[in-house]
Design a protein around this motif. Sequence first.
Motif, PDB file in Angstrom:
ATOM      1  N   GLN A 264       1.016  -1.534  -0.108  1.00 50.87           N
ATOM      2  CA  GLN A 264       0.064  -0.242  -0.099  1.00 50.87           C
ATOM      3  C   GLN A 264       0.664   0.977   0.257  1.00 50.87           C
ATOM      4  O   GLN A 264       0.337   2.132  -0.675  1.00 50.87           O
ATOM      5  CB  GLN A 264      -0.834   0.052   1.489  1.00 50.87           C
ATOM      6  CG  GLN A 264      -2.374  -0.969   1.476  1.00 50.87           C
ATOM      7  CD  GLN A 264      -2.555  -1.480   2.331  1.00 50.87           C
ATOM      8  OE1 GLN A 264      -3.447  -0.843   2.383  1.00 50.87           O
ATOM      9  NE2 GLN A 264      -3.193  -2.319   3.170  1.00 50.87           N
ATOM     10  N   LEU A 265       1.794   0.978   0.574  1.00 58.33           N
ATOM     11  CA  LEU A 265       3.010   1.838   0.390  1.00 58.33           C
ATOM     12  C   LEU A 265       3.596   2.380  -0.571  1.00 58.33           C
ATOM     13  O   LEU A 265       3.404   3.474  -1.423  1.00 58.33           O
ATOM     14  CB  LEU A 265       3.517   1.993   1.765  1.00 58.33           C
ATOM     15  CG  LEU A 265       3.421   2.285   3.396  1.00 58.33           C
ATOM     16  CD1 LEU A 265       4.953   1.848   4.217  1.00 58.33           C
ATOM     17  CD2 LEU A 265       3.257   4.316   3.272  1.00 58.33           C
TER      18      LEU A 265
ATOM     19  N   LYS B  17       9.864  -0.670  -7.979  1.00 60.82           N
ATOM     20  CA  LYS B  17       9.401  -1.507  -7.020  1.00 60.82           C
ATOM     21  C   LYS B  17      10.744  -1.412  -6.200  1.00 60.82           C
ATOM     22  O   LYS B  17      10.712  -0.997  -5.359  1.00 60.82           O
ATOM     23  CB  LYS B  17       9.863  -3.044  -7.888  1.00 60.82           C
ATOM     24  CG  LYS B  17       7.884  -2.945  -8.263  1.00 60.82           C
ATOM     25  CD  LYS B  17       7.706  -4.939  -8.462  1.00 60.82           C
ATOM     26  CE  LYS B  17       6.834  -5.316  -9.139  1.00 60.82           C
ATOM     27  NZ  LYS B  17       6.251  -6.637  -9.384  1.00 60.82           N
ATOM     28  N   GLU B  18      11.829  -1.440  -6.780  1.00 56.89           N
ATOM     29  CA  GLU B  18      13.326  -1.684  -6.029  1.00 56.89           C
ATOM     30  C   GLU B  18      13.682   0.067  -5.022  1.00 56.89           C
ATOM     31  O   GLU B  18      13.378   0.109  -3.562  1.00 56.89           O
ATOM     32  CB  GLU B  18      14.342  -1.918  -6.275  1.00 56.89           C
ATOM     33  CG  GLU B  18      15.766  -1.567  -5.060  1.00 56.89           C
ATOM     34  CD  GLU B  18      16.913  -1.848  -5.796  1.00 56.89           C
ATOM     35  OE1 GLU B  18      17.738  -1.513  -5.786  1.00 56.89           O
ATOM     36  OE2 GLU B  18      16.683  -1.839  -7.306  1.00 56.89           O
ATOM     37  N   THR B  19      13.190   1.280  -5.840  1.00 62.79           N
ATOM     38  CA  THR B  19      13.313   2.545  -5.619  1.00 62.79           C
ATOM     39  C   THR B  19      12.236   3.104  -4.857  1.00 62.79           C
ATOM     40  O   THR B  19      11.737   3.817  -3.614  1.00 62.79           O
ATOM     41  CB  THR B  19      13.630   3.605  -6.277  1.00 62.79           C
ATOM     42  OG1 THR B  19      12.077   3.140  -7.044  1.00 62.79           O
ATOM     43  CG2 THR B  19      14.427   3.267  -6.856  1.00 62.79           C
ATOM     44  N   ALA B  20      10.927   2.347  -4.805  1.00 64.50           N
ATOM     45  CA  ALA B  20       9.577   2.545  -4.278  1.00 64.50           C
ATOM     46  C   ALA B  20       9.673   1.370  -2.992  1.00 64.50           C
ATOM     47  O   ALA B  20       9.460   2.462  -1.718  1.00 64.50           O
ATOM     48  CB  ALA B  20       8.295   1.702  -4.966  1.00 64.50           C
ATOM     49  N   LYS B  21      10.115   0.816  -2.790  1.00 64.86           N
ATOM     50  CA  LYS B  21      10.433  -0.032  -1.415  1.00 64.86           C
ATOM     51  C   LYS B  21      11.127   0.955  -0.378  1.00 64.86           C
ATOM     52  O   LYS B  21      10.996   0.671   0.849  1.00 64.86           O
ATOM     53  CB  LYS B  21      11.224  -1.815  -1.347  1.00 64.86           C
ATOM     54  CG  LYS B  21      11.157  -2.217  -0.292  1.00 64.86           C
ATOM     55  CD  LYS B  21      11.389  -3.242  -0.450  1.00 64.86           C
ATOM     56  CE  LYS B  21      11.902  -4.092   0.670  1.00 64.86           C
ATOM     57  NZ  LYS B  21      12.516  -5.965   0.593  1.00 64.86           N
ATOM     58  N   ASN B  22      12.437   1.069  -0.656  1.00 64.67           N
ATOM     59  CA  ASN B  22      13.380   2.378  -0.092  1.00 64.67           C
ATOM     60  C   ASN B  22      12.527   3.564   0.574  1.00 64.67           C
ATOM     61  O   ASN B  22      12.850   3.565   1.520  1.00 64.67           O
ATOM     62  CB  ASN B  22      14.925   2.311  -1.355  1.00 64.67           C
ATOM     63  CG  ASN B  22      15.325   1.458  -1.984  1.00 64.67           C
ATOM     64  OD1 ASN B  22      15.459   0.126  -0.139  1.00 64.67           O
ATOM     65  ND2 ASN B  22      16.645   1.212  -2.452  1.00 64.67           N
ATOM     66  N   ARG B  23      12.158   3.716  -0.684  1.00 65.17           N
ATOM     67  CA  ARG B  23      10.859   5.216   0.202  1.00 65.17           C
ATOM     68  C   ARG B  23      10.258   5.024   1.142  1.00 65.17           C
ATOM     69  O   ARG B  23      10.065   6.018   1.925  1.00 65.17           O
ATOM     70  CB  ARG B  23      10.406   6.233  -0.990  1.00 65.17           C
ATOM     71  CG  ARG B  23       9.868   6.992  -1.351  1.00 65.17           C
ATOM     72  CD  ARG B  23       9.246   7.923  -2.538  1.00 65.17           C
ATOM     73  NE  ARG B  23       9.101   9.701  -1.914  1.00 65.17           N
ATOM     74  CZ  ARG B  23       9.686  10.509  -1.254  1.00 65.17           C
ATOM     75  NH1 ARG B  23      10.735  10.169  -0.792  1.00 65.17           N
ATOM     76  NH2 ARG B  23       9.192  11.216  -1.157  1.00 65.17           N
ATOM     77  N   SER B  24       9.601   3.905   0.662  1.00 62.44           N
ATOM     78  CA  SER B  24       8.251   3.578   2.030  1.00 62.44           C
ATOM     79  C   SER B  24       8.887   2.914   2.645  1.00 62.44           C
ATOM     80  O   SER B  24       8.374   3.524   3.859  1.00 62.44           O
ATOM     81  CB  SER B  24       7.852   2.324   1.223  1.00 62.44           C
ATOM     82  OG  SER B  24       7.377   2.572   0.156  1.00 62.44           O
ATOM     83  N   ILE B  25      10.170   2.733   2.930  1.00 64.48           N
ATOM     84  CA  ILE B  25      10.551   2.286   4.437  1.00 64.48           C
ATOM     85  C   ILE B  25      11.610   3.570   5.176  1.00 64.48           C
ATOM     86  O   ILE B  25      11.006   3.762   5.785  1.00 64.48           O
ATOM     87  CB  ILE B  25      12.184   1.146   4.274  1.00 64.48           C
ATOM     88  CG1 ILE B  25      11.522   0.123   3.598  1.00 64.48           C
ATOM     89  CG2 ILE B  25      13.071   0.687   5.466  1.00 64.48           C
ATOM     90  CD1 ILE B  25      12.178  -1.333   3.620  1.00 64.48           C
ATOM     91  N   GLU B  26      11.966   4.051   4.224  1.00 68.90           N
ATOM     92  CA  GLU B  26      12.192   5.813   4.298  1.00 68.90           C
ATOM     93  C   GLU B  26      10.943   6.204   5.397  1.00 68.90           C
ATOM     94  O   GLU B  26      11.555   7.536   6.093  1.00 68.90           O
ATOM     95  CB  GLU B  26      12.969   6.452   3.790  1.00 68.90           C
ATOM     96  CG  GLU B  26      13.621   7.637   4.081  1.00 68.90           C
ATOM     97  CD  GLU B  26      13.623   8.971   2.695  1.00 68.90           C
ATOM     98  OE1 GLU B  26      13.950   9.729   2.764  1.00 68.90           O
ATOM     99  OE2 GLU B  26      13.349   8.113   1.618  1.00 68.90           O
TER     100      GLU B  26
ATOM    101  N   LEU C 231       2.764  10.977   3.875  1.00 66.09           N
ATOM    102  CA  LEU C 231       4.092  12.149   3.665  1.00 66.09           C
ATOM    103  C   LEU C 231       4.851  10.847   1.692  1.00 66.09           C
ATOM    104  O   LEU C 231       5.657  11.945   1.637  1.00 66.09           O
ATOM    105  CB  LEU C 231       5.095  11.507   4.565  1.00 66.09           C
ATOM    106  CG  LEU C 231       3.820  12.467   5.698  1.00 66.09           C
ATOM    107  CD1 LEU C 231       4.643  12.413   7.347  1.00 66.09           C
ATOM    108  CD2 LEU C 231       3.603  13.661   5.430  1.00 66.09           C
ATOM    109  N   ALA C 232       4.908   9.803   1.646  1.00 70.63           N
ATOM    110  CA  ALA C 232       5.177   9.215   0.981  1.00 70.63           C
ATOM    111  C   ALA C 232       5.632  10.296  -0.600  1.00 70.63           C
ATOM    112  O   ALA C 232       6.518   9.665  -1.546  1.00 70.63           O
ATOM    113  CB  ALA C 232       4.620   8.285   0.004  1.00 70.63           C
TER     114      ALA C 232
END
Length: 457
Positions: A241-242, A255-264, A299-300
């Motif tokens: 969802q993030l 998908k990789e950059t989206a995951k890194n941003r979500s964790i951030e 905020l994403a």
Amino acid sequence: MAFNWFKKENEETAENNAAVKKHYLSGKEIREIAKANQKEMRRLEKEKNRKADPSEYTTEMKDDGNILEVDGLHSYFFTDQGVVKAVNGVTFNVPSRSTVGVVGESGCGKSVTSMSIMRLLQGPTGQIVDGSIRFRVSDYKLDEKGKHIPVYERDEDGNVIMETVLDKNGNPVLDKDGNEVQRGRQLVDEHGIGVFEQEEKVYDIAKMPIKEMYRLRGRQMAMVFQEPMTSLNPVFTIGNQLDEVSLLHIPGATKETAKNRSIEMLNLVGIAMPERVYASYPHELSGGMRQRVMIAMALAGEPRLIIADEPTTALDVTIQAQILDLFNDLKHKINSSILLITHDLGVIAEMADYVIVMYAGRIIEQGTASEIFHKPMHPYTQGLQKSKPTMKSSEAQLFNIPGNVPNPVNMPNHCYFKERCSQCIGKCSGEYPGMVQVSPTHYVACHLYQDSVKEEE
């Protein structure tokens, strides 16, 4: 004697029937209302779903210091009993990098105002009938083919740095002459996502086709809803969802950059073990954790405006304090403005720079937080202040504003608060009072202050 009693009984019955008739509609009246409503709803739905050139809803701000300007907003609900004027001529501004609090009792139009700004009113019954919602956006520039324009890296002389184009296997791509194909090296941000050219524009959201709003929601403006328990989809992980926010609104996101941003983002909102939460389902998290996830989701896209609709209502007191501190910190970190909607005066006092007080679909007073809390002028605002429990209060019972809010279907022409006001004067039976300016930032809609302001002028 018996005749007089019978006559009196008939008179009382006639009065009761007349009173009942005022509150109940005949079948014929209901059909006429439904017919008129259907005609108006079809017109508004057609307008909402039209294809329009951007010039039709591109406009300018009245004040360059504002991120949002709501001007004469009317949002109605068309029902078989009549038209419910939930928001009836609301005008206010949200300055850049500030927090504006909207306060009032349940049913005063706070949430409908926020849903109107996001264009989330449930149609066809809920519609924006009139008014403007001017919003400043940072939109991506498009070339002649409708594609985003990349920002390229440049050397010391200002020339674009070129690089060799590679295929899927990592081998150089050759042209028909056997030479390596070159292209400009795109600038990337700290998340590894390509940067594209942007430009500032001002859109009138109330006039935008609904499909165009999809570009703004999530990236330019985001909303934190009241109930964290039901805001998240139970069949998808938090990470899914993030990630959706980044994949939808950021060009070039993978998908990789989206995951890194979500964790951030999860780190930013103070969630411990963000990788574990990223892989969790909503039912595995507590209410406070879910609300933090909702804030991270808002905020994403790094929105310019965050609308928080009673974000702490379903949380306990200690978690409330943490969430409010979080909002204050994040506002400065991402340079956003916050429209905070709540009925809790304590939350408003702690968070807001400016305060708007609503009653029965209208703004009855607005000003800075200091003016509203230390110098409340409208009798309704004063009543709200008295109803708040304090340690210094010597009263045995909390103050209660008497009476009820008028029927939203048939609103009176005079002041809506007249029947409940302890300071009512003769003018209150006349036309609805206009907004009176009592200081550069303080406004009140009340007949008590109109004459005094005229004398000062």
